[in-house]
Scaffold this active site. Structure first.
Site, PDB file in Angstrom:
ATOM      1  N   TYR A  54      98.597  78.440  81.303  1.00 34.78           N
ATOM      2  CA  TYR A  54      98.918  77.953  82.643  1.00 34.78           C
ATOM      3  C   TYR A  54     100.143  78.669  83.194  1.00 34.78           C
ATOM      4  O   TYR A  54     101.164  78.799  82.525  1.00 34.78           O
ATOM      5  CB  TYR A  54      99.171  76.444  82.642  1.00 34.78           C
ATOM      6  CG  TYR A  54      99.592  75.934  84.009  1.00 34.78           C
ATOM      7  CD1 TYR A  54      98.683  75.881  85.051  1.00 34.78           C
ATOM      8  CD2 TYR A  54     100.914  75.572  84.276  1.00 34.78           C
ATOM      9  CE1 TYR A  54      99.052  75.468  86.317  1.00 34.78           C
ATOM     10  CE2 TYR A  54     101.310  75.159  85.537  1.00 34.78           C
ATOM     11  CZ  TYR A  54     100.369  75.105  86.553  1.00 34.78           C
ATOM     12  OH  TYR A  54     100.740  74.710  87.810  1.00 34.78           O
ATOM     13  N   GLY A  61      98.153  74.088  90.020  1.00 30.14           N
ATOM     14  CA  GLY A  61      97.816  72.760  90.523  1.00 30.14           C
ATOM     15  C   GLY A  61      96.378  72.408  90.217  1.00 30.14           C
ATOM     16  O   GLY A  61      95.903  72.529  89.080  1.00 30.14           O
TER      17      GLY A  61
END
Length: 513
Positions: A54, A61
């Site tokens: 990530y 998001g």
């Protein structure tokens, strides 16, 4: 020029103010540059792996599930900055933007974000060149950081968007960077996200509000003491042994300040000399230390929260010392948002009690012999009648600003970010509250000094006389027939805002709390 060195262990409130308000020069320590390089090696190694990480090789998001191929990652970092620079409304003050940029640099320099040393150096160079990105009032929900405000700053690092130059003129950021000899950054993996993901705006505003409120609470103790004198009140309620048995530190400090101002007064303690003797002063006078003291203790708690946040590295994901890159929720602004709201509540109450004291000075039925509205010729003159209206309007606004922003949450990012802090909004309204509180205290000062001068035959305390003399020298005029009042009130506002009131009194009393 003063220089602030940014290391790996956070920064101080004094350094934030030096950069934001004093244009201090910023340098990165060797330790910080080493930590930046080590963390970047970890990010580069993860970026080379096929597994998605990530913030390094994924979207953000609600779009975090998409794995981004290497050839698109630089575009991804540029895109997140461009798309998130979506603020609207009036420009945010220069000092707030400088605090915002400096505090983001503080986290970047910690070595927990994975940003290259060259990007951190560009951030410092932009600050040192006096280039201030245009940031707008609206756009932050105070979660995932102050995203839109920080994005406008990151956009300027890329040479895009608008910024204010050292001459105060807004121009394209690329032009300003070129004139300063600064190369725009070319963002790589993780860097766009790292520049956006922090509580830096709300924290910077908290730090500056605490500095301003520190002066204002001392000013309010002074004006409360002046009003007590003008009303021929008693200073016995300020005795330290009374406050020792309810040992709130702020209360004791405020009482001690008031007692120091009133030392040697010939106006206090006239209860029994009047036709209608008093047993006690009204709450707005007698309980001044309790109310101001509670605000002081609230500030102490807020300062503790600020000190912890100033030592923090706020980003998501973060690079840990053992080489892991982990997602987290440290960007949530709740700790900062709460204390910003607490301060607005305390400021509103301080303004409210100051207005009640002012009103008492103007009411002939409660002022113990003062003329109505402190007018020269009541009826022909209105005196300070409408000055109190202005003060009342400010207090009413303060009460609205005291409604907590942090009690609200509006979900965003397709319900991925389903609980936000609204800390930026709490900080913005606190700045307005601090400005209004300054004006409220200035009006009490104006009324109290005039009232003292109308007590003919009685001599005020030396510290009070010093305050009155300095105020008059600063253009805050004394009693007399009606005149254009706004300039007088503006002079009183400036006298309080600059700390001149506190300085004048401390010239007699010594340092106050």
């Amino acid at each position: 020029m003063h220089t602030v060195v940014v290391g790996t262990s956070g920064t101080t409130a004094e350094d934030v103010i030096a950069v934001a308000r004093g244009n201090a020069r910023v340098e990165l320590s060797g330790e910080a540059l080493d930590a930046l390089a080590r963390a970047r090696e970890i990010v580069d190694a993860l970026a080379a792996k096929p597994e998605p990480v990530y913030g390094v090789s994924t979207g953000f998001g609600a779009l975090a599930s998409r794995h981004i191929s290497p050839e698109l990652r630089a575009q991804l970092q540029r895109n997140i900055v461009r798309s998130h620079a979506a603020g609207m409304g009036p420009r945010v003050e220069r000092e707030v933007v400088r605090a915002l940029m400096f505090l983001r640099l503080k986290t970047v320099a910690s070595g927990h974000t994975g940003v290259r040393p060259s990007v951190a150096q560009t951030m410092a160079d932009v600050l040192n060149a006096g280039i201030t990105p245009v940031v707008h009032e609206y756009g932050s929900l105070g979660c995932s950081g102050d995203l839109a405000p920080l994005s406008h700053c990151a956009l300027a690092l890329m040479g895009e968007g608008d910024a204010e130059g050292p001459d105060g003129v807004v121009r394209p950021a690329g032009e300003l960077l070129a004139e300063a000899g600064i190369e725009p950054v070319e963002l790589r993996e993780k860097e766009g996200l790292a520049l956006l993901n922090g509580t830096d705006g709300m924290l910077g505003m908290l730090v500056m509000a605490l500095a301003d409120l520190g002066k204002l609470y001392t000013s309010a103790d002074i004006t409360a003491a002046l009003t007590l004198e003008a009303l021929l009140g008693t200073e016995k309620v300020l005795q330290p042994e009374l406050h020792a048995i309810r040992p709130h530190p702020g209360q004791g400090a405020s009482a001690a300040n008031m007692a120091a101002v009133l030392k040697g007064s010939g106006l206090t303690g006239h209860f029994q000399e009047e036709s209608a003797p008093r047993v006690q002063d009204a709450y707005s006078v007698r309980c001044a230390p309790q109310v101001a003291g509670a605000g002081r203790d609230t500030m102490a708690h807020a300062a503790l929260v600020a000190s912890r946040e100033l030592a923090a590295a706020v980003d998501n994901p973060v690079v840990l010392p053992d080489g892991r890159v982990e997602s987290n929720g440290n960007f949530h602004g709740a700790p900062v948002a709460y204390v910003l709201d607490f301060l607005a509540i305390a400021a509103a109450d301080l303004g409210s009690i100051a207005e009640r004291r002012t009103d008492r000075l103007l009411d002939k039925n409660r002022s113990h012999g003062l003329p109505p509205f402190l007018a020269d010729d009541a009826g022909v003159d209105s005196g300070l009648m409408i000055a109190q209206y202005t003060q009342a309007a400010l207090v009413s606004e303060m009460k609205r600003l005291a409604v907590p922003a942090s009690a609200d949450s509006i979900p965003s990012s397709a319900m991925q970010e389903d609980h936000v802090s609204m800390g930026w909004s709490a900080a913005r309204k606190l700045r307005t509250a601090v400005d209004n509180l300054t004006r409220i205290i200035a009006i009490e000062l104006y009324a109290a000094t005039r009232a003292i001068e109308l007590r003919h035959g009685l001599t005020a305390a030396p510290a009070s006389l010093a305050a009155i003399g300095a105020a008059r020298a600063a253009g805050v005029q004394g009693p007399g027939p009606d005149r254009f009042l706004a300039p007088d009130l503006a002079a009183a506002d400036e006298f309080v805002r600059t700390g001149a009131l506190v300085a004048a009194v401390e010239g007699v009393t010594g340092p106050l709390a």
